[in-house]
Structure formats: structure tokens, C-alpha cells
Scaffold this motif. Sequence first.
Motif, PDB file in Angstrom:
ATOM      1  N   PRO B  83       0.965  -1.124  -0.004  1.00 26.44           N
ATOM      2  CA  PRO B  83       0.055  -0.074  -0.125  1.00 26.44           C
ATOM      3  C   PRO B  83       0.735   1.288  -0.248  1.00 26.44           C
ATOM      4  O   PRO B  83       0.634   2.117  -0.981  1.00 26.44           O
ATOM      5  CB  PRO B  83      -0.637  -0.090   1.487  1.00 26.44           C
ATOM      6  CG  PRO B  83      -0.863  -1.601   1.715  1.00 26.44           C
ATOM      7  CD  PRO B  83       0.467  -1.848   1.118  1.00 26.44           C
ATOM      8  N   TYR B 115      -2.914   2.671  -0.976  1.00 20.68           N
ATOM      9  CA  TYR B 115      -4.394   2.333  -0.216  1.00 20.68           C
ATOM     10  C   TYR B 115      -5.540   3.008  -1.350  1.00 20.68           C
ATOM     11  O   TYR B 115      -6.660   3.072  -1.112  1.00 20.68           O
ATOM     12  CB  TYR B 115      -4.415   3.321   1.001  1.00 20.68           C
ATOM     13  CG  TYR B 115      -3.522   2.696   2.029  1.00 20.68           C
ATOM     14  CD1 TYR B 115      -4.106   1.478   2.577  1.00 20.68           C
ATOM     15  CD2 TYR B 115      -2.435   3.038   2.427  1.00 20.68           C
ATOM     16  CE1 TYR B 115      -3.438   0.638   3.594  1.00 20.68           C
ATOM     17  CE2 TYR B 115      -1.790   2.561   3.517  1.00 20.68           C
ATOM     18  CZ  TYR B 115      -2.103   1.439   4.019  1.00 20.68           C
ATOM     19  OH  TYR B 115      -1.487   0.649   5.154  1.00 20.68           O
ATOM     20  N   ASP B 117      -7.814   1.766  -4.519  1.00 24.23           N
ATOM     21  CA  ASP B 117      -7.981   0.466  -5.088  1.00 24.23           C
ATOM     22  C   ASP B 117      -7.588   0.584  -6.814  1.00 24.23           C
ATOM     23  O   ASP B 117      -7.133  -0.139  -7.444  1.00 24.23           O
ATOM     24  CB  ASP B 117      -9.231  -0.394  -4.905  1.00 24.23           C
ATOM     25  CG  ASP B 117      -9.127  -0.785  -3.645  1.00 24.23           C
ATOM     26  OD1 ASP B 117      -8.003  -0.966  -2.868  1.00 24.23           O
ATOM     27  OD2 ASP B 117     -10.120  -1.570  -3.351  1.00 24.23           O
ATOM     28  N   GLY B 139      -0.020  -6.766   2.114  1.00 22.02           N
ATOM     29  CA  GLY B 139      -0.983  -6.122   2.964  1.00 22.02           C
ATOM     30  C   GLY B 139      -1.811  -5.361   1.936  1.00 22.02           C
ATOM     31  O   GLY B 139      -2.284  -4.120   2.065  1.00 22.02           O
ATOM     32  N   ILE B 140      -2.098  -6.057   0.951  1.00 22.51           N
ATOM     33  CA  ILE B 140      -3.600  -5.323   0.125  1.00 22.51           C
ATOM     34  C   ILE B 140      -4.422  -6.269  -0.292  1.00 22.51           C
ATOM     35  O   ILE B 140      -4.331  -7.288  -0.086  1.00 22.51           O
ATOM     36  CB  ILE B 140      -2.847  -4.863  -1.317  1.00 22.51           C
ATOM     37  CG1 ILE B 140      -2.385  -6.386  -1.919  1.00 22.51           C
ATOM     38  CG2 ILE B 140      -1.593  -3.993  -1.142  1.00 22.51           C
ATOM     39  CD1 ILE B 140      -2.206  -6.258  -3.667  1.00 22.51           C
ATOM     40  N   ASP B 201      -7.892   1.468   9.647  1.00 27.85           N
ATOM     41  CA  ASP B 201      -8.927   1.111   8.885  1.00 27.85           C
ATOM     42  C   ASP B 201      -8.975   0.350   7.844  1.00 27.85           C
ATOM     43  O   ASP B 201      -9.544   0.445   6.699  1.00 27.85           O
ATOM     44  CB  ASP B 201      -9.935   2.402   8.360  1.00 27.85           C
ATOM     45  CG  ASP B 201      -9.044   2.994   7.444  1.00 27.85           C
ATOM     46  OD1 ASP B 201      -7.892   2.854   7.051  1.00 27.85           O
ATOM     47  OD2 ASP B 201      -9.235   4.382   6.935  1.00 27.85           O
ATOM     48  N   ASP B 202      -7.763  -0.650   7.948  1.00 30.23           N
ATOM     49  CA  ASP B 202      -7.924  -1.682   6.854  1.00 30.23           C
ATOM     50  C   ASP B 202      -8.442  -2.993   7.095  1.00 30.23           C
ATOM     51  O   ASP B 202      -8.992  -3.131   8.371  1.00 30.23           O
ATOM     52  CB  ASP B 202      -6.238  -1.678   6.411  1.00 30.23           C
ATOM     53  CG  ASP B 202      -5.384  -2.556   7.713  1.00 30.23           C
ATOM     54  OD1 ASP B 202      -4.976  -3.689   7.625  1.00 30.23           O
ATOM     55  OD2 ASP B 202      -5.372  -1.571   8.558  1.00 30.23           O
ATOM     56  N   GLU B 203      -8.674  -3.906   6.164  1.00 26.97           N
ATOM     57  CA  GLU B 203      -9.306  -4.908   6.138  1.00 26.97           C
ATOM     58  C   GLU B 203      -8.724  -5.904   7.334  1.00 26.97           C
ATOM     59  O   GLU B 203      -9.389  -6.572   8.096  1.00 26.97           O
ATOM     60  CB  GLU B 203      -9.401  -5.533   4.821  1.00 26.97           C
ATOM     61  CG  GLU B 203     -10.564  -6.648   4.756  1.00 26.97           C
ATOM     62  CD  GLU B 203     -10.311  -7.861   5.176  1.00 26.97           C
ATOM     63  OE1 GLU B 203     -11.114  -8.663   5.481  1.00 26.97           O
ATOM     64  OE2 GLU B 203      -8.924  -8.127   5.047  1.00 26.97           O
ATOM     65  N   ARG B 204      -7.458  -6.133   7.235  1.00 27.09           N
ATOM     66  CA  ARG B 204      -6.561  -6.941   8.085  1.00 27.09           C
ATOM     67  C   ARG B 204      -6.921  -6.661   9.516  1.00 27.09           C
ATOM     68  O   ARG B 204      -7.062  -7.430  10.394  1.00 27.09           O
ATOM     69  CB  ARG B 204      -5.169  -6.737   7.723  1.00 27.09           C
ATOM     70  CG  ARG B 204      -4.585  -8.163   7.337  1.00 27.09           C
ATOM     71  CD  ARG B 204      -3.149  -7.734   6.690  1.00 27.09           C
ATOM     72  NE  ARG B 204      -3.728  -7.314   5.350  1.00 27.09           N
ATOM     73  CZ  ARG B 204      -3.807  -8.109   4.423  1.00 27.09           C
ATOM     74  NH1 ARG B 204      -3.212  -9.093   4.465  1.00 27.09           N
ATOM     75  NH2 ARG B 204      -4.320  -7.678   3.028  1.00 27.09           N
ATOM     76  N   SER B 205      -6.693  -5.513   9.590  1.00 27.63           N
ATOM     77  CA  SER B 205      -6.874  -4.964  11.116  1.00 27.63           C
ATOM     78  C   SER B 205      -8.142  -5.221  11.672  1.00 27.63           C
ATOM     79  O   SER B 205      -8.394  -5.401  12.718  1.00 27.63           O
ATOM     80  CB  SER B 205      -6.434  -3.530  11.000  1.00 27.63           C
ATOM     81  OG  SER B 205      -6.590  -2.697  12.401  1.00 27.63           O
ATOM     82  N   THR B 228     -11.244   3.966  15.146  1.00 31.53           N
ATOM     83  CA  THR B 228     -10.583   3.513  14.026  1.00 31.53           C
ATOM     84  C   THR B 228      -9.978   4.878  13.433  1.00 31.53           C
ATOM     85  O   THR B 228     -10.505   6.123  13.796  1.00 31.53           O
ATOM     86  CB  THR B 228     -11.764   3.508  13.010  1.00 31.53           C
ATOM     87  OG1 THR B 228     -12.540   2.271  13.398  1.00 31.53           O
ATOM     88  CG2 THR B 228     -11.256   2.726  11.667  1.00 31.53           C
ATOM     89  N   ALA B 231      -5.424   4.444   7.747  1.00 32.85           N
ATOM     90  CA  ALA B 231      -4.316   3.893   7.533  1.00 32.85           C
ATOM     91  C   ALA B 231      -3.361   4.860   6.398  1.00 32.85           C
ATOM     92  O   ALA B 231      -3.999   5.281   5.791  1.00 32.85           O
ATOM     93  CB  ALA B 231      -4.372   2.304   7.024  1.00 32.85           C
TER      94      ALA B 231
END
Lengths: 343, 343
Positions: B83, B115, B117, B139-140, B201-205, B228, B231
Motif C-alpha cells: 500500500p 491505499y 484500489d 498487505g493489499i 481502517d484496513d481490512e486485516r486490522s 478507528t 491507515a
Amino acid sequence: MSGPPANPKRSRRRSGAVTLHDVARLAEVAPITASRALNTPDRVSPEVLQRVTDAVRRTGYVPNLLAGGLASTRSRLVAAVVPTIAGPVFLQTIQSLTAALEAQGYQLMLGQTGYVDSREDALLEAIIGRRPDGIVLTGIMHSAHGRQRLLAAGIPVVETWDLTPTPIDMLVGFSHVEVGRAVAAFLHGRGRRRLAVMAGDDERSARRHGAFRQAAVALGLPEPALVTVPAPTTLGSGRAALQQLLAADASVDAVFCSSDLLALGVLTEAQARGLAVPAQLAVMGFGDLEFAADLHPGLTTVRIDSHAIGRQAARFIVERAEGRPVAERVVDLGFSIVERGSA
Amino acid sequence: MSGPPANPKRSRRRSGAVTLHDVARLAEVAPITASRALNTPDRVSPEVLQRVTDAVRRTGYVPNLLAGGLASTRSRLVAAVVPTIAGPVFLQTIQSLTAALEAQGYQLMLGQTGYVDSREDALLEAIIGRRPDGIVLTGIMHSAHGRQRLLAAGIPVVETWDLTPTPIDMLVGFSHVEVGRAVAAFLHGRGRRRLAVMAGDDERSARRHGAFRQAAVALGLPEPALVTVPAPTTLGSGRAALQQLLAADASVDAVFCSSDLLALGVLTEAQARGLAVPAQLAVMGFGDLEFAADLHPGLTTVRIDSHAIGRQAARFIVERAEGRPVAERVVDLGFSIVERGSA
DNA sequence: CTGAAAGCGCTAACAA
DNA sequence: TTGTTAGCGCTTTCAG
């Protein structure tokens, strides 16, 4: 979905991917016309452009840049060389460099020398082999032999983070000597009298603290104490260095650190032993990394516009690659002292 | 020194550089033999090897890897997509990946999606165009369309920093869900009862704190508060988030931060407002970055072996590129909780 | 505006 | 072990 190689003619392998020929055939034009439609769309009739664009979409064609680069001797690849990407300072430069290049259709190749000079030559060879359109050198000390090869290869070079009197080619940076002087003057002006330096063992850092110490003496102060730590500098080495410094001379009232991370280490250690910053000890960093402003107290530091360095380097290289002559080959981006709570 | 193009035959430009032909002529062998001497030295007689080696040295020949890659359909180039490289976590992975690849004669191309898309697709196209021997995704969150293209291009892909049930190809990571659970259990075990999460605010987190909150509730604790932040996470956003958190509910006695940098922000803010850590507030980070151990108090955090991820990714890709089949395409590197002073 | 030919510099296929 | 030949996929010349 798409047809696999069916023609059992003979000979070579073919990667299997869609080629410009396939696109051209589908669009009913010659390959070269398809090439023009993609690279110089305004030199092609609207109708042909449309047909080619459609064919590209329908086939999912992705141009082979290896082949393109070979034929045109323009790889659209730029190499960046850093000691290590994990060091605190060059990161933003690399980030902006990558972003600026991507926006122009160039890609970045990353190389790390790891602070070992012998790696540099091998790396240089690997880089030159890719025939990049430019090389960005960041924070490294290049050997005479390395300079030779670079020059011989005829690849545009941008040196960064420094202002040497004898650049290989192009240069974007600032004066480390000026930084050293300015910081000494600043601390002196704030009434500090027993200065110290905490520095990574790289060459650039040495020039900063050399000038710093000289300027301090010229201002009538005693010779500043010096603690050297191995590069890349870390928070941990900053803590250790402050212990060492205070053990040697507890009367120190200001420390100039060669990176913000080192300064954070000093701040941490000071806090741990109840030393008041800035009352008892003034702390200055270098770099003005993102976290510097938000520390407690805020870190007084030397602001370097790391992003601007990356952007300017990208500009230099793209200009050259597009054949536009670069008028001014040296850019001094300067620096500034950002005064916050720690000093 | 070396002879410039002298033969006024006709036609094309020639880059001007020394080619394999020049070396071969000097060594008095056929070009292909010179090629063999360089690439597979043991398939060539010692004498020829010697002659070629000499010729290389005397001419300063540097193989054109663009041409080699085109001919052999092996570019020895690996692309990494992150990212942003400035984020705290992936840096070490990239560092180790680069180093491991360089050691094997491969180069790394770096791409940043920022970050956003939409950038991802353009970037993917630029990458595929280089025909890399592999792509490392870090991390994407890749779009379905992106996956398609990757698959279609037939380039080996390593996804990292995660354990998805449906990998594109190869995978090296750990379970974010497990992390969330483990941290909740850990804090509960230390007697903490009013938990909170501070997350990018990323998906993994999101998956980590989803599991964390669920586990907390399952342990009979009240639903943890959630703050939140955008990122990439920074020290500054950590400070701000703690303010926000305490304003909403001052009874919180533990915070799980989605990065060590965020945790450092919390530590900093706590110190600034005289909040005792860990007595009044336990702080946990994620990543175990280099500075974590040296903070004061030391940061209790989730250790991820970021370097190992990079090394394993390199191994995966090199194995594939050399044609050795990869037996186990998914590697779970796990994680551990490192207990230090902050919790 | 479009195309035919040639070839960037290297290596995979056959041979010998 | 060494060489010959034919391309990898694209773009540059040079003509129309």
C-alpha cells in the motif's frame, strides 16, 4: 478461454501470452500500426485507434516491456540504491520517488547495499544490466570504480541527500556542513554551553558533526563530546548512547542527534532516568520524520524535505529520459530548523 | 577507449554498449559459447571459460538482462506491491525480500498502490508488462479483476501477511483472527476488564479487532470500545485516538493498538497526561518493530517475524522460477505475544 | 497516415 | 563441448 498454441509448425517456445501481432491481426492493421496506436495515438486515424483499442480490450493484451525496452533502448525502469531501506531517513524519498515515477509510467527497482561497500559493485552490475533509464543514489558513498562504471554505462545518475563538489551527473540535496553549523549556532543562541553529538558512523553524518563541533569551538564553547553509534541508527542505540554520554560527562546540556530516531532514544532514556527535557538537557534531531512533531515534548529538529528530494530526482530522470536537456543539474533544497519543545 | 561504431554499413542504431558478440569475438568463440561460459560455466571447457572471462574483464561487458529476459522468458525480476512503503509494518518484509532476492541474482521492483484500489489495476498492468518471475503482494486487498489478470498472466504470486482460505497461488502469513483472540485472552488473563481497540481502517486490522472483540465478549467482558484511525497509522493518530477514547469512556484499562506506532502514540499521550502505564492503562501493540523493546516502559506487543515473511516469499518465488515445484504452497509463520512492561 | 523490412542482444533448439 | 540457426516481441529506419 483464449486459444492455446495450436499451430504445430515447429521451433521455438513462445511465451504463450498475447502479443502485439495478435492484436494487430484482430484489428486488421500491421503490427507497427498497432504499436503506434498504443504509443503515439495522435499519429493514427481515429478509426484505427478505435479498432486497436478494442482488440486490446478483447484480448487482454499487456505489452511486453522487456521487448519494448530492448528495441527502443528505453526501459522505463529507474533504479534506486540505498544502504538499507529500514533506515529512518531515506524512506520518504523512496516513497515519493516511486510514486512520482509511477505517475509517469516508470517503475522503480530497489537495491540495498547494506552498508557494505563490496555489495555495491555487484549491485551496480545487476542494475546496469537492466539498462535503466536512470539511477538514483541515496545516502551511499560510491567507490571510484563504481563512478567509472556508471559513467561508462552512460546512464543518467542522480545523487541525493548531499551536495558534493564533484557530482557524477545530477544532484539534489543540501549542505550537511551548513546543517552542523546552523545547529551549533541555534543551541548556542538558546544558551546551551556544553554540547554533545550523537551520530551514526556514516560519512554524511560525520560531516555534519565535524562542522557542528568546529562551529561550537568557534563560538567559544568547549569541544563537544562525541558518541558514535553504528548505522542505521535506532531508538535503542540512542538510549545506550545517552547512558554512555552521561557516564563520561554529566554536565552536558544539549545533544545533537544524527537522526530523529536517535533523538527519540535520548528522549526515552532521559524520561526513564528522570532527566528533564529541555530544562536539564536540550535534544535535537535530524530529519523531521513524521513522528517528531507528536512526541512529548515535541522534537526540535532539522527539517529535510525528503519527499521533495524524491520528487526532484524523479523529475531529473524523466526529463533526461524524454530527451529534454536538464538545465540546472544541481538542486540545493536546503533545510530548516523546526523549533519545538525539546530544545 | 573502446571503438565507437565505425562500420558505415547502414541501418540501425546499436546502443553503443559492449555486447556478447564483442566478447565472443575477442575470446574467439561463438556467441552462444560465451553465453554458456557466463550462465553455465561448468558446461564449458576450462580453457574457453578462461578466455571468455578475460574478454569480459577487458571489455567491461555487462550482460543486457532485457535481451536475456526476452529470449529466455525469465526476467529475474520480482515485483512487490505494498500500500505504501512508509507504513510501519511491511518495511522489514521488503527489506528481507530484497536482500534475499539480490543474493540469488534477482532484483526487486517496488510498486505502491497508496491505499487506493484504482491504482492497483494500473500498477498491475505495469508490472505484468515487465514479465516478472514473481509477484509478492503485501498487505493489499486485491480486486477480483486483479486476481484474474494475475492468474491469466501465469506469473507466480505470493500473498503475504495473511492467511486467506482462497489464495491466488502461494501464501505466507499468519492468522489475524488468532491474533485478536490471543490478545483478548492475554489481557483478560492479566486482569484487565475494560478493553478497547485502536485500529487502522484496513481490512486485516478489522479482522483482528473483530476477533478480539468477539473473544472479549465470550470471556464475559463488556464489548470493547473501538476507535478507528486512517491507515497508515502514525504516532500522532495514536495520541489523538487515546484522547478520543478517554473522552468517551475514562474507565478503559487496556488498549490493543493495531500497530506499534499507534501504541507509541498512546504511550506518549498517556505520559503527557500523567496516566500511568501499565498501572492505570495497559497498552499493547502489533508488529514488534525494532523500537518496541527499547521504549519506556517496554512495549508488550504481538511479534510478527516480518523478515521471515520476506525470506520465505523470496524462497517461494525463486523455487518456482528455477522450475522446482513448490510442495507446500501455504506457510503459516504464526506469531507470539512478547510481554514487556506496558501490559 | 500506414506499412515492409530489419534487427535490439540474447538464448532455446537442434545438430555436429 | 561447441556451433548454427532461428527467433523472443517489439520498434526503428525508410518508403509509400
